[in-house]
Design a protein around this motif. Structure first.
Motif, short mmCIF file in Angstrom:
data_model
loop_
_atom_site.label_atom_id
_atom_site.label_comp_id
_atom_site.label_asym_id
_atom_site.label_seq_id
_atom_site.Cartn_x
_atom_site.Cartn_y
_atom_site.Cartn_z
N VAL A 54 13.30 -9.12 -13.68
CA VAL A 54 13.60 -8.44 -12.42
C VAL A 54 14.63 -7.34 -12.69
N PRO A 55 14.37 -6.13 -12.21
CA PRO A 55 15.34 -5.04 -12.42
C PRO A 55 16.62 -5.28 -11.61
N PRO A 56 17.69 -4.63 -11.99
CA PRO A 56 18.97 -4.80 -11.26
C PRO A 56 18.90 -4.16 -9.88
N PRO A 57 19.79 -4.56 -8.98
CA PRO A 57 19.77 -4.05 -7.60
C PRO A 57 19.78 -2.53 -7.46
N PRO A 58 20.56 -1.78 -8.26
CA PRO A 58 20.52 -0.31 -8.09
C PRO A 58 19.13 0.28 -8.29
N GLN A 59 18.39 -0.27 -9.24
CA GLN A 59 17.03 0.23 -9.46
C GLN A 59 16.11 -0.17 -8.31
N LEU A 60 16.29 -1.37 -7.78
CA LEU A 60 15.48 -1.79 -6.63
C LEU A 60 15.77 -0.91 -5.42
N ALA A 61 17.03 -0.56 -5.22
CA ALA A 61 17.39 0.32 -4.10
C ALA A 61 16.71 1.67 -4.23
N LEU A 62 16.64 2.19 -5.45
CA LEU A 62 15.96 3.46 -5.68
C LEU A 62 14.46 3.34 -5.42
N VAL A 63 13.86 2.26 -5.92
CA VAL A 63 12.43 2.06 -5.73
C VAL A 63 12.09 2.02 -4.25
N ALA A 64 12.91 1.33 -3.45
CA ALA A 64 12.66 1.25 -2.01
C ALA A 64 12.81 2.62 -1.35
N THR A 65 13.69 3.47 -1.88
CA THR A 65 13.84 4.82 -1.35
C THR A 65 12.63 5.68 -1.68
N LEU A 66 12.06 5.49 -2.88
CA LEU A 66 10.91 6.29 -3.30
C LEU A 66 9.70 6.07 -2.38
N VAL A 67 9.62 4.91 -1.75
CA VAL A 67 8.48 4.60 -0.89
C VAL A 67 8.38 5.60 0.26
N VAL A 68 9.51 6.06 0.78
CA VAL A 68 9.49 6.89 1.99
C VAL A 68 10.12 8.26 1.81
N HIS A 69 10.67 8.55 0.65
CA HIS A 69 11.37 9.83 0.51
C HIS A 69 10.41 10.99 0.71
N PRO A 70 10.78 11.99 1.52
CA PRO A 70 9.87 13.10 1.80
C PRO A 70 9.41 13.86 0.55
N SER A 71 10.27 13.93 -0.47
CA SER A 71 9.92 14.71 -1.66
C SER A 71 8.76 14.11 -2.43
N LEU A 72 8.48 12.83 -2.19
CA LEU A 72 7.36 12.17 -2.87
C LEU A 72 6.19 11.91 -1.92
N THR A 73 6.36 12.26 -0.66
CA THR A 73 5.31 11.92 0.31
C THR A 73 4.89 13.15 1.12
#
Length: 586
Positions: free
Chosen positions: A89-108
């Motif tokens: 399991v990745p550390p919390p900072p990486q999980l926080a980033l992954v959850a941001t990538l789901v909705v960030h406008p620059s990727l969607t």
């Protein structure tokens, strides 16, 4: 009114999945993931001379997520109930980033890059796998999904309270990513708190459909994670109270994610009203002023010219190098990752509905399939579209259910059910009739039947005629239903109010019939018929003249009142034709 506590009891006895134990990713692989993420997140996708390990930034995020996914699922096929192999399991900072990538406008919604959109979908897929295989407690979601905004709470004058990072391994910088989107630009730093995100997401469901398509997926995942996390915490409490050693986690119950999000509101009614405003955010002026966009210029979408250029770009094909262009690509729509699941769900729903064949007497006006395909009965602004459509309404229902579970399980940390339902009543009672009907008489139950009955009775309090006897008992019985609810109209001549009373007593009939059984006695029929006549008569005295939308809304209310009366009449006829499955103790 004393409300039943059986909801929490049922949660404690629920069997949880067999989650795999979690272990940290080896240092070298963790650093590889950080390199991938940091290189992809370099501003404007330009190669920087100081980057020592620069790779093609078009797919660096996807490479990082592919690595994390492979590490997570490795060994799953070898696991049994008696032998669970730990998952990386990745550390919390990486999980926080992954959850941001789901909705960030620059990727969607603000990119035409297929690779970026795929990375966003990969991020969501990884989070779902993690929640299913490891569970929210072992994955440390409470740390990863803590809001770090420096905004002070407008309600209680202090920062929103959240779980402290886990530093048990002695490394405070575990998995830290040095990029704007992973820190000050992340979802967790830009939003004031969880309810800010919820309110904005539901605002998008009404006003910005493209953004809603991404926020909807994020909310669905978060609700799954919050439900699972709460169930784990309740089970841990049960094991501690019985003297057994907990099988999941060893942290305090206060680390329940939803409780932490609720504590940030304070312990006043004002805080509870704010979370209800978030759940019922409708894209109006007041709602938008309170729940603003999370990301800067979030609703600004890519230009059509950019999109056309992306769609008409040459497709590179090199068979020797294993590059097949878009010939083997899956559909890269924002919601493509849920398409197969949605189709299977719809198919199973239809098949199960056919299998039931109407053998169960139900007062619901339509099935799930009917609701998803039927056209609105009215153009009144109160239909489901004014609240984001059927999917948004279903998610609002899930939030109502989650808060009821949290209140039942942790009344001292949040509030008791009666106080919560008092706020529910304040917000649900004045809702337009179509939404009110969906919440009170859902085609698919979203509340425990005890909770549903209690909430419905609370909704009836300010609506029903003052001549109705006051009911203040824990468990509703058939005799109480006949004496206190069925025979009465609303306390006003409004057609909508009388329709709401009819829907509420109809819902109570359904709940008692399904979970306790009803006796087909003459008193039940008399009380039901008396109430039908009383509500029709009371509504007929409303002599106000209406035009336009108000006239259409009143006609709709009359239809709802008549159809509710017809369903109850048919229900009585069906009940008299056969004995109930359970003998009711009057």
């Amino acid at each position: 009114m004393a409300l039943s506590s059986q909801l929490s009891l049922s949660q404690e006895t629920t069997q949880l999945p067999c989650y795999r134990p979690a272990k940290s990713i080896p240092f070298e692989l963790r650093e590889h993931c950080i390199i991938y993420f940091e290189e992809q997140l370099c501003k404007d996708n330009t190669l920087h001379q100081h980057c020592e390990h620069c790779v093609d930034r078009h797919d660096a995020d996807s490479q990082a997520l592919a690595l994390l996914t492979n590490l997570l699922v490795a060994g799953t096929s070898l696991c049994t109930d008696s032998r669970l192999i730990p998952a990386h399991v990745p550390p919390p900072p990486q999980l926080a980033l992954v959850a941001t990538l789901v909705v960030h406008p620059s990727l969607t919604t603000r990119t035409s890059s297929i690779e970026k959109q795929q990375a966003s979908n990969d991020a969501l897929r990884f989070l779902r796998h993690l929640n299913t295989l490891v569970g929210p407690v072992s994955a440390r979601f409470s740390t990863a999904f803590a809001f770090t905004s420096t905004n002070t709470s407008r309600r209680n004058g202090r920062r929103p309270r959240g779980p402290e990072p886990d530093t048990s391994d002695g490394n405070d910088d575990e998995g830290i990513i040095h990029a704007e989107i992973a820190n000050a630009g992340s979802l967790w730093a830009r939003a004031e708190d969880f309810w800010h995100v919820v309110g904005w997401a539901f605002n998008c469901s009404v006003g910005w459909k493209n953004r809603w398509e991404r926020w909807k997926l994020w909310l669905e995942f978060m609700l799954d994670a919050l439900d699972d996390d709460l169930a784990e915490c309740i089970q841990m409490r049960g094991k501690r109270s019985s003297g057994d050693k907990p099988t999941v986690g060893n942290g305090p119950l206060e680390t329940s994610i939803i409780i932490q999000y609720l504590k940030g509101l304070g312990e006043t009614r004002t805080g509870r009203r704010r979370l209800m405003r978030a759940i019922f955010a409708d894209g109006g002026t007041k709602s938008l002023s309170e729940f603003k966009e999370v990301f800067a210029n979030e609703t600004k979408e890519r230009k059509k010219k950019e999109e056309d250029q992306e769609l008409t770009r040459p497709v590179k094909v090199d068979i020797d190098q294993g590059i097949f262009g878009d010939y083997l690509d899956q559909d890269d729509d924002d919601d493509s990752i849920t398409m197969d699941v949605d189709q299977r769900t719809r198919s199973s729903t239809r098949l199960s509905a056919l299998a039931r064949g109407g053998s169960d007497v139900s007062l619901a006006s339509e099935t799930d399939f009917d609701r998803s395909t039927a056209k609105p009965e009215t153009s009144d602004v109160g239909d489901s579209e004014s609240f984001g459509g059927a999917e948004a309404v279903a998610l609002r229902q899930r939030f109502i259910s989650l808060l009821a579970k949290a209140s039942s399980a942790f009344p001292a940390e949040f509030c008791d059910l009666e106080d919560l339902f008092d706020v529910y009543t304040e917000f649900i009672r004045p809702l337009p009739l179509p939404i009110f009907s969906t919440l009170v008489s859902p085609s698919t139950p979203y509340l425990d039947h005890h909770t549903h009955a209690s909430l419905t009775q609370m909704l009836l309090r300010p609506l029903i005629a003052s001549s109705a006897p006051k009911y203040d008992t824990n468990a509703l019985r058939q005799a109480d239903l006949e004496a206190c609810y069925l025979p009465y109209a609303a306390n006003s001549t409004g057609v909508a109010d009388n329709a709401k009373v009819s829907l509420c007593v109809e819902a109570l009939l359904r709940v008692l019939h399904r979970y306790a059984g009803l006796e087909p006695v003459a008193s039940l029929a008399t009380a039901t018929e008396t109430g039908i006549a009383a509500r029709k008569k009371k509504a007929s005295f409303d002599g106000r003249k209406t035009t336009g939308e108000k006239e259409a809304a009143e006609e709709y209310a009359k239809t709802v009142l008549d159809m509710s009366a017809l369903r109850m009449t048919l229900f009585l006829e069906t009940l008299r034709g056969g004995q109930p499955s359970v003998t009711h103790n009057r």
